[in-house]
Design a protein around this motif. Structure first.
Motif, mmCIF file in Angstrom:
data_model
loop_
_atom_site.group_PDB
_atom_site.id
_atom_site.type_symbol
_atom_site.label_atom_id
_atom_site.label_comp_id
_atom_site.label_asym_id
_atom_site.label_seq_id
_atom_site.Cartn_x
_atom_site.Cartn_y
_atom_site.Cartn_z
ATOM 1 N N VAL A 3 0.845 -1.204 0.000
ATOM 2 C CA VAL A 3 0.000 0.000 0.000
ATOM 3 C C VAL A 3 0.874 1.245 0.000
ATOM 4 N N ALA A 19 2.460 1.570 -3.502
ATOM 5 C CA ALA A 19 1.490 1.929 -4.547
ATOM 6 C C ALA A 19 1.016 3.366 -4.422
ATOM 7 N N ARG A 20 0.863 3.876 -3.192
ATOM 8 C CA ARG A 20 0.321 5.224 -3.013
ATOM 9 C C ARG A 20 1.403 6.303 -3.058
ATOM 10 N N LEU A 21 2.641 5.978 -2.644
ATOM 11 C CA LEU A 21 3.677 7.007 -2.527
ATOM 12 C C LEU A 21 4.649 7.024 -3.704
ATOM 13 N N GLU A 80 -1.191 13.989 -2.252
ATOM 14 C CA GLU A 80 -2.253 13.004 -2.104
ATOM 15 C C GLU A 80 -2.514 12.776 -0.623
ATOM 16 N N PHE A 134 -4.758 10.002 1.911
ATOM 17 C CA PHE A 134 -5.499 8.744 1.917
ATOM 18 C C PHE A 134 -5.469 8.164 3.327
ATOM 19 N N VAL A 158 -5.253 4.775 5.835
ATOM 20 C CA VAL A 158 -4.644 3.452 5.907
ATOM 21 C C VAL A 158 -5.256 2.711 7.097
ATOM 22 N N GLN A 218 -4.525 8.683 8.719
ATOM 23 C CA GLN A 218 -4.625 9.489 7.508
ATOM 24 C C GLN A 218 -3.225 9.941 7.117
ATOM 25 N N CYS A 273 1.389 11.751 8.905
ATOM 26 C CA CYS A 273 0.306 10.808 9.165
ATOM 27 C C CYS A 273 -0.229 11.052 10.571
#
Length: 634
Positions: free
Chosen positions: A204, A207-209, A219, A221, A223, A235, A249
């Motif tokens: 994850v 893929a997101r960073l 972005e 998102f 977790v 978040q 986060c």
């Protein structure tokens, strides 16, 4: 090299000058042994630039003078400063010229060395200041990020075969380091594939960073993390930074749980409204059917009595439904007050059984009551405690098949008083036990949906907690029955009050007849009340608005007025004020009959001059007692 030597500290320069001069003198002395001192003094000129650079022009000139004297002493005649020979004079003159040039050159070199030294020192100082500024900036950066208390980290991509294969931790603040089970020194430089916060998914993160490391952007998102403390939500807000990724986060578990709770509450609200509509239609359906039956001609007396019983039962069911809703509202607002008194536990149990008896009889269920070994009196709100026990009995009856068995047991010891209602019904799954006391709770299985608003157990628990006790539930599983227990503290036990002295039985006086005016915009309610009062022998007039009531009172001398508050146009409050302001009617008995029963509503009617305030559906016995207080009779 001379410039570098010139920057040495004085102590080092002094030692170097003495050493170089000694070497030259030793070399000169050695040559003197072979050349008898002729021209050996010229070796002194070799040290002139160095001495001048090291100690200044005056030292070079002093050495030049020393060389001249030394050379003159060693020239013929030896030991004399006189230099008679011409060639010696030429040599000595050449020495002076060359030495003077060397001293001048050394002086210039000293200046160059000083400027170079200052330049190098300035450069070094600038470098030191720049390094200190960088250290201060890094320190402020660390302090700012650490004081924020929010995890912050920087990640750098690792590229293999033209694509980002993994991310590497480059920086962590203190808050971010606490997410790991390892120290920050171990984490920094490690790959996210092998080292990451507990419960986080490496795929994850990648893929997101990873896209942010390839192109500018930002972005945010959420977790989901399954950690040692259960499910948590973080978040992550990330942004590109020169080929790397910076990210904050924060733990948003409370927010996510609140959103889930709101969603669950919204779902329960919809279910509650649907159930409320169902529960209200249940008593309304037989009431409407009974009304149709009563209109039939030739109705037998037995059938008429049956219809009346149905109406009473169903209207009582609706009243109980509304009472439960009002009690929940009062408890939620902290407005419900207990009226405690010394009551016999046996009487409370009997009242509860009486309320639950119709459903028990209807399902042919066996009720076994096991009272305490000795009579027991407690300090409690008799009505509320009976309400709780009745609710537990009716719940047991609902969830127990016809012909089942229900036990009501009362025990007492030095610690607590326990009232238990056990059944052999459908039971409750262990994982659902904690949810049954939630407001508007309904178990999902169809076999558990036996009607009701899902507020009975929540209301019962709140009432018992107001008594200082607790309500518990237990079950061994589906189809194995369940048991609900009321635990009251032993301190609630009291001695029985003394028996009151019985007064002599008085003969009941006949009902007094009154002139009554009924005012209600609900025509059916007004006409039904009129019919009841006329059956009691009173003279009754009926109107359906406040304006009609005021006009009729000018010609009709009523001594009791039953007045609804929510009238169209002139309200019941306005009518009451007009009545009290008119001399001919200011002594009439005013009785409010309304659906509004909050404390502020009762205060409004009292301020307007009402004598009594009853909420619909009104208790006819209480209403009759209020009417009997009126002064004027027929």
């Amino acid at each position: 090299m001379i410039v570098r030597i010139a920057q040495y500290p004085l102590k080092q320069r002094l030692l170097l000058g003495i050493a170089s001069t000694a070497i030259i003198l030793l070399a000169q002395q050695a040559l003197t042994l072979f050349a008898h001192g002729r021209l050996t003094f010229l070796f002194l000129s070799a040290t002139l630039p160095l001495i001048t650079v090291l100690f200044g022009a005056w030292s070079g000139l002093l050495l030049l003078l020393s060389g001249m004297i030394f050379g003159a002493l060693w020239m013929q005649p030896v030991g004399s400063l006189a230099v008679p020979q011409r060639d010696d004079q030429i040599v000595l003159l050449a020495y002076v010229v060359v030495s003077a040039f060397l001293v001048a050159a050394g002086h210039q070199l000293a200046k160059v060395a000083q400027r170079a030294g200052r330049a190098e020192a300035a450069t070094q100082n600038a470098a030191d200041r720049l390094l200190q500024v960088e250290r201060d900036a890094r320190h402020r950066f660390d302090v700012a990020l650490n004081s924020a208390g929010v995890p912050f980290f920087i990640l750098t991509p690792v590229v293999r075969q033209g694509r980002i294969a993994e991310l590497r931790w480059d920086y962590l603040n203190e808050a971010a380091a606490q997410l790991f089970n390892q120290t920050a020194a171990v984490v920094i430089g490690s790959s996210t594939m092998y080292v990451r916060p507990t419960g986080w998914d490496a795929n994850v993160l990648l893929a997101r960073l990873a896209p942010l490391a390839e192109r500018p952007g930002r972005e945010a998102f959420d977790v989901r993390v399954q950690g040692a403390n259960g499910e948590q939500w973080f978040q992550v807000v990330a942004a590109s930074l020169g080929g790397s990724v910076v990210a904050w986060c924060g733990d948003v578990t409370p927010r996510v749980r609140a959103e889930q709770a709101l969603s669950e509450a919204d779902r329960r609200k919809d279910e509650f409204l649907a159930t409320l509509a169902h529960e209200l239609r249940n008593p309304l359906a037989p009431i409407r059917q009974v009304a149709e039956i009563l209109e039939q001609p030739g109705l037998s007396e037995d059938r008429r009595a049956w219809c009346i019983n149905v109406l009473r039962r169903q209207s009582a069911a609706m009243a109980l439904l509304l009472d439960d809703l009002l009690d929940v509202s009062r408890i939620t607002r902290g407005a419900l007050k207990l009226r405690k008194e010394a009551v016999a536990l046996r009487e409370v149990v009997e009242e509860a059984i009486e309320v639950a008896r119709p459903i028990l009889v209807g399902k042919a269920q066996e009720l076994v009551v096991k009272p305490p070994t000795r009579p027991l009196h407690i300090e409690a709100d008799r009505l509320r405690l009976a309400q709780v026990l009745a609710n537990l009995l009716m719940n047991a009856a609902k969830y127990t098949p016809p012909g089942g068995r229900i036990e009501l047991t009362a025990t007492a010891d030095e610690h607590e008083i326990v009232l238990s209602v056990a059944d052999n019904g459908i039971g409750i799954e262990p994982d659902k036990l904690s949810a049954i006391f939630a407001m508007f709770s309904q178990l999902n299985s169809d076999q558990h949906r036996q009607g009701g608003l899902g507020i009975g157990l929540a209301l019962s628990r709140s009432l018992i907690e107001l008594h200082g006790g607790r309500l518990t539930a237990s079950s061994t599983g589906r189809n194995r029955g369940s048991c609900f227990s009321v635990h009251l503290p032993a301190s609630s036990r009291v001695f029985p009050p003394p028996a009151p002295t019985r007064p002599a039985t008085a003969s009941r006086s006949p009902v007094q007849k009154h002139r009554i005016l009924v005012v209600d915009d609900n025509v059916d309610a007004a006409d039904a009340m009129t019919a009841f009062l006329e059956m009691e022998g009173h003279e009754v007039r009926t109107v359906y608005s406040g304006e009609e009531a005021v006009d009729l009172l000018a010609i009709y001398n009523a001594n009791v007025i039953l007045l609804d508050l929510g009238l169209p146009g002139m309200s019941g409050i306005d009518v009451a004020r007009r009545v009290r302001a008119t001399p001919s009617t200011n002594d009439v008995t005013l009785i409010a009959i309304t659906g509004w029963g909050q404390p502020q509503d009762r205060a409004s009617t009292a301020e307007a001059g009402f004598d009594f305030h009853f909420t619909k559906p009104v208790d006819v016995q209480q209403l009759s007692q209020a009417i009997e207080t009126a002064g004027t009779v027929l």
